[in-house]
Design a protein around this motif. Structure first.
Motif, PDB file in Angstrom:
ATOM      1  N   SER A 331     -14.091  19.926 -82.095  1.00 55.01           N
ATOM      2  CA  SER A 331     -15.002  21.036 -81.828  1.00 55.01           C
ATOM      3  C   SER A 331     -14.346  22.307 -82.325  1.00 55.01           C
ATOM      4  N   GLY A 332     -15.077  23.079 -83.127  1.00 55.28           N
ATOM      5  CA  GLY A 332     -14.545  24.326 -83.654  1.00 55.28           C
ATOM      6  C   GLY A 332     -15.343  25.515 -83.165  1.00 55.28           C
ATOM      7  N   TYR A 333     -14.659  26.531 -82.672  1.00 60.83           N
ATOM      8  CA  TYR A 333     -15.294  27.772 -82.239  1.00 60.83           C
ATOM      9  C   TYR A 333     -14.838  28.897 -83.166  1.00 60.83           C
ATOM     10  N   ALA A 334     -15.269  30.122 -82.875  1.00 63.53           N
ATOM     11  CA  ALA A 334     -14.972  31.235 -83.768  1.00 63.53           C
ATOM     12  C   ALA A 334     -13.483  31.495 -83.887  1.00 63.53           C
ATOM     13  N   ASP A 335     -12.719  31.282 -82.811  1.00 62.00           N
ATOM     14  CA  ASP A 335     -11.317  31.662 -82.807  1.00 62.00           C
ATOM     15  C   ASP A 335     -10.378  30.553 -82.365  1.00 62.00           C
ATOM     16  N   CYS A 336     -10.884  29.373 -82.123  1.00 64.68           N
ATOM     17  CA  CYS A 336     -10.046  28.267 -81.671  1.00 64.68           C
ATOM     18  C   CYS A 336     -10.828  26.969 -81.810  1.00 64.68           C
ATOM     19  N   GLY A 337     -10.224  25.884 -81.395  1.00 59.92           N
ATOM     20  CA  GLY A 337     -10.905  24.598 -81.458  1.00 59.92           C
ATOM     21  C   GLY A 337     -10.177  23.584 -80.610  1.00 59.92           C
ATOM     22  N   LEU A 338     -10.685  22.370 -80.603  1.00 60.62           N
ATOM     23  CA  LEU A 338     -10.009  21.302 -79.889  1.00 60.62           C
ATOM     24  C   LEU A 338     -10.226  19.985 -80.609  1.00 60.62           C
ATOM     25  N   PHE A 339      -9.294  19.062 -80.373  1.00 59.23           N
ATOM     26  CA  PHE A 339      -9.375  17.699 -80.882  1.00 59.23           C
ATOM     27  C   PHE A 339      -9.249  16.776 -79.684  1.00 59.23           C
ATOM     28  N   GLY A 340     -10.115  15.781 -79.579  1.00 65.49           N
ATOM     29  CA  GLY A 340     -10.058  14.918 -78.420  1.00 65.49           C
ATOM     30  C   GLY A 340     -10.393  13.479 -78.740  1.00 65.49           C
ATOM     31  N   VAL A 341      -9.933  12.571 -77.890  1.00 65.99           N
ATOM     32  CA  VAL A 341     -10.323  11.167 -77.954  1.00 65.99           C
ATOM     33  C   VAL A 341     -10.878  10.784 -76.589  1.00 65.99           C
ATOM     34  N   TYR A 342     -11.938   9.992 -76.609  1.00 65.55           N
ATOM     35  CA  TYR A 342     -12.629   9.587 -75.389  1.00 65.55           C
ATOM     36  C   TYR A 342     -12.601   8.070 -75.256  1.00 65.55           C
ATOM     37  N   ALA A 343     -12.576   7.581 -74.017  1.00 61.28           N
ATOM     38  CA  ALA A 343     -12.748   6.161 -73.728  1.00 61.28           C
ATOM     39  C   ALA A 343     -13.334   6.003 -72.344  1.00 61.28           C
ATOM     40  N   GLY A 344     -14.173   4.989 -72.186  1.00 60.02           N
ATOM     41  CA  GLY A 344     -14.701   4.635 -70.881  1.00 60.02           C
ATOM     42  C   GLY A 344     -14.290   3.210 -70.563  1.00 60.02           C
ATOM     43  N   CYS A 345     -13.637   3.003 -69.433  1.00 61.51           N
ATOM     44  CA  CYS A 345     -13.096   1.685 -69.101  1.00 61.51           C
ATOM     45  C   CYS A 345     -12.989   1.531 -67.582  1.00 61.51           C
ATOM     46  N   ARG A 346     -12.671   0.329 -67.118  1.00 64.30           N
ATOM     47  CA  ARG A 346     -12.416   0.149 -65.696  1.00 64.30           C
ATOM     48  C   ARG A 346     -11.181   0.948 -65.281  1.00 64.30           C
ATOM     49  N   ALA A 347     -11.181   1.416 -64.055  1.00 66.39           N
ATOM     50  CA  ALA A 347     -10.096   2.289 -63.596  1.00 66.39           C
ATOM     51  C   ALA A 347      -8.730   1.628 -63.762  1.00 66.39           C
ATOM     52  N   ALA A 348      -8.652   0.322 -63.531  1.00 67.61           N
ATOM     53  CA  ALA A 348      -7.373  -0.370 -63.640  1.00 67.61           C
ATOM     54  C   ALA A 348      -6.837  -0.375 -65.066  1.00 67.61           C
ATOM     55  N   GLN A 349      -7.738  -0.184 -66.048  1.00 67.93           N
ATOM     56  CA  GLN A 349      -7.328  -0.225 -67.448  1.00 67.93           C
ATOM     57  C   GLN A 349      -6.932   1.149 -67.999  1.00 67.93           C
ATOM     58  N   VAL A 350      -7.157   2.202 -67.230  1.00 67.38           N
ATOM     59  CA  VAL A 350      -6.904   3.553 -67.734  1.00 67.38           C
ATOM     60  C   VAL A 350      -5.470   3.738 -68.222  1.00 67.38           C
ATOM     61  N   PRO A 351      -4.439   3.318 -67.484  1.00 65.26           N
ATOM     62  CA  PRO A 351      -3.078   3.510 -67.994  1.00 65.26           C
ATOM     63  C   PRO A 351      -2.834   2.830 -69.339  1.00 65.26           C
ATOM     64  N   ASP A 352      -3.369   1.609 -69.528  1.00 66.81           N
ATOM     65  CA  ASP A 352      -3.180   0.915 -70.800  1.00 66.81           C
ATOM     66  C   ASP A 352      -3.933   1.618 -71.928  1.00 66.81           C
ATOM     67  N   VAL A 353      -5.162   2.039 -71.645  1.00 64.89           N
ATOM     68  CA  VAL A 353      -5.934   2.751 -72.671  1.00 64.89           C
ATOM     69  C   VAL A 353      -5.251   4.054 -73.047  1.00 64.89           C
ATOM     70  N   LEU A 354      -4.770   4.772 -72.060  1.00 63.54           N
ATOM     71  CA  LEU A 354      -4.078   6.030 -72.324  1.00 63.54           C
ATOM     72  C   LEU A 354      -2.817   5.796 -73.146  1.00 63.54           C
ATOM     73  N   ARG A 355      -2.085   4.735 -72.819  1.00 58.01           N
ATOM     74  CA  ARG A 355      -0.861   4.432 -73.570  1.00 58.01           C
ATOM     75  C   ARG A 355      -1.176   4.149 -75.038  1.00 58.01           C
ATOM     76  N   ILE A 356      -2.218   3.388 -75.308  1.00 60.89           N
ATOM     77  CA  ILE A 356      -2.590   3.078 -76.697  1.00 60.89           C
ATOM     78  C   ILE A 356      -3.028   4.342 -77.428  1.00 60.89           C
ATOM     79  N   CYS A 357      -3.819   5.184 -76.762  1.00 59.46           N
ATOM     80  CA  CYS A 357      -4.251   6.442 -77.389  1.00 59.46           C
ATOM     81  C   CYS A 357      -3.041   7.285 -77.775  1.00 59.46           C
ATOM     82  N   ARG A 358      -2.099   7.413 -76.865  1.00 59.06           N
ATOM     83  CA  ARG A 358      -0.905   8.211 -77.151  1.00 59.06           C
ATOM     84  C   ARG A 358      -0.087   7.593 -78.273  1.00 59.06           C
ATOM     85  N   GLN A 359       0.036   6.280 -78.303  1.00 57.49           N
ATOM     86  CA  GLN A 359       0.795   5.630 -79.370  1.00 57.49           C
ATOM     87  C   GLN A 359       0.165   5.897 -80.727  1.00 57.49           C
ATOM     88  N   GLU A 360      -1.156   5.772 -80.812  1.00 59.24           N
ATOM     89  CA  GLU A 360      -1.834   5.988 -82.091  1.00 59.24           C
ATOM     90  C   GLU A 360      -1.724   7.441 -82.539  1.00 59.24           C
TER      91      GLU A 360
END
Length: 460
Positions: A331-360
């Motif tokens: 997302s780009g605004y006039a003076d700044c922006g952001l980059f993001g990754v999204y995932a929807g998963c079971r709560a128990a899987q959040v740590p594993d999904v987060l770890r893979i996102c960070r690794q990539e």
């Protein structure tokens, strides 16, 4: 019914002495239409793209105001006003506004964003004059009726509740707050229950008068349209309301500058909700919409999470089956922006999904993308850019946003050339600059205390 004070329009002979300035911005080539722009006396801009081979037209008016223009006490005022402008003018009731377009099979809607608001109607080409008259009437002659303001308050509160019930939407609002804190970009576009309940009719009316004069508006139309006819019809509609007379001689307000830099807050925000899935967004500061690095960042985002062959989709869904939906975005605004990754998963899987996102993300920040990934992402982004402009609504959106945000129109060929010119070195450079930032994390879902603690540790 409360009436908005109106100034009598000047006689037509006087108005014509002030000359409208018209020029061709893009000549119709490679299947695209001819783009023309007229600046009317009073600072109103009219931009059209003519496609004689279609039978529809989309007409829109873009206002140079969004939720980032609100004070904390007025949070939600832009969106509130968007609703209220559909509730009646000096010539039409709310029912007459909606029934006018329904009677010809047209579609009419609006949306509010962080930096602009848009009102639009899509109709058969023969019904374009009706769409112009109705939408212009709404924008220039709303009565901001006190009873309608009160009744619409309940509708907006229901919309806020609906967003709160949708964890997939809620997590993006939470991420904006995580990234930008208590700043205009960090606050929700809809406002909050407290701020919406506190808004008064007079505050909404003042907001309308301040932000909806012709110098702050852009008219955009695309499809089987005649530029000269659109200009005449728009001018007649604004003259009927006396709007152009009030700002005659004024120049249009230019695109937002980059002086008001928003500092990012960062950190971890977790919202416990009894949902079936947990929804997470991991991200960091990106680039502004004027930054030339937006092109390699778009290619990088596509390669990471833009399709079924992307890294995140392959690693998280295809290989491990940890999530159904995952993607990357910018997302780009006039003076700044952001980059993001999204995932929807079971709560128990959040740590594993987060770890893979960070690794990539860490891997790409360190070594960039492979050449074949770059080629595939460029092809995918180029194709989606063109396919996304195959209807008049998308073309109108491009015209209005480009004029409002950049003050110019970029041809499709130029956009494709910008994308194709991205090199692996460009991506490595932007990856090092953007992905090396400490990430922020937002999660909405049923998290235990232990899971929450692990997430804080994972982002620290």
């Amino acid at each position: 019914m409360t009436r908005t004070p109106r100034t009598t329009a000047r006689p037509a002979t006087t108005a014509r002495r002030a000359v409208a300035r018209t020029r061709t911005l893009l000549k119709g080539e490679n299947g695209m239409g001819t783009v023309r722009k007229t600046v009317l006396p009073g600072g109103l801009r009219v931009v059209t793209e003519t496609l004689p081979t279609v039978r529809s037209a989309t007409f829109g008016i873009w206002a140079h105001v969004g939720s980032r223009d609100e004070t904390p006490a007025l949070n939600g005022a832009t969106h509130y006003l968007e609703h209220v402008l559909f509730k009646g003018t000096e010539r039409r009731s709310a029912l007459e506004i909606s029934s006018a377009l329904d009677a010809v099979g047209g579609e009419m809607n609006a949306f509010t964003a962080k930096e602009f608001t848009c009102y639009y109607a899509r109709v058969l080409d023969a019904d374009l004059p009706l769409a112009i008259d109705v939408v212009c009437d709404m924008l220039t002659s709303s009565v901001i009726d006190p009873e309608e303001v009160e009744s619409e308050r309940g509708v907006i509160l229901e919309e806020i509740a609906m967003t709160e019930d949708d964890a997939g939407d809620c997590v993006h609002d939470l991420f904006a707050q995580t990234m930008f804190g208590d700043s205009p970009l960090g606050r929700p576009v809809l406002g909050t229950v407290d701020t919406v309940n506190a808004l008064t009719r007079d505050q909404v009316a003042r907001f309308y008068r301040k932000h909806y004069d012709p110098t702050r508006l852009v008219v955009a139309a695309a499809g089987n349209v005649d530029h000269s006819k659109v200009v005449r019809q728009v001018r007649a509609a604004f003259d009927r309301a006396g709007a152009l007379a009030r700002t005659e001689g004024a120049e249009p307000v230019g695109p937002r500058g980059g002086a008001r830099t928003i500092r990012t807050a960062g950190g971890v925000e977790l919202l416990d909700r009894p949902t079936e899935q947990a929804h997470l967004v991991l991200g960091m500061p990106g680039v502004s919409r004027n930054d030339e690095r937006r092109w390699p960042l778009a290619v990088l985002s596509t390669a990471l999470g833009g399709g079924m062959s992307s890294r995140l989709f392959q690693e998280i869904r295809e290989k491990r089956g940890l999530a159904y939906s995952t993607y990357a975005y910018t997302s780009g605004y006039a003076d700044c922006g952001l980059f993001g990754v999204y995932a929807g998963c079971r709560a128990a899987q959040v740590p594993d999904v987060l770890r893979i996102c960070r690794q990539e993300l860490d891997q790409v920040a360190g070594s960039g993308l492979k050449d074949d990934e770059v080629r595939r992402a460029i092809g995918q982004l180029s194709g989606s850019t063109v396919l996304g402009l195959e209807d008049t609504g998308a073309l109108m959106h491009r015209l209005g946003k480009s004029e409002l945000c950049w003050g110019e129109q970029m041809s499709v060929d130029t956009m494709l050339a910008k994308i194709s010119a991205v090199t692996p070195d460009d991506i490595r450079e932007v990856a090092r600059e953007v992905l090396a930032h400490r990430p922020s994390l937002s999660v909405v879902g049923p998290l235990t205390d232990r899971q929450a603690a692990r997430l804080h540790e994972a982002v620290a």
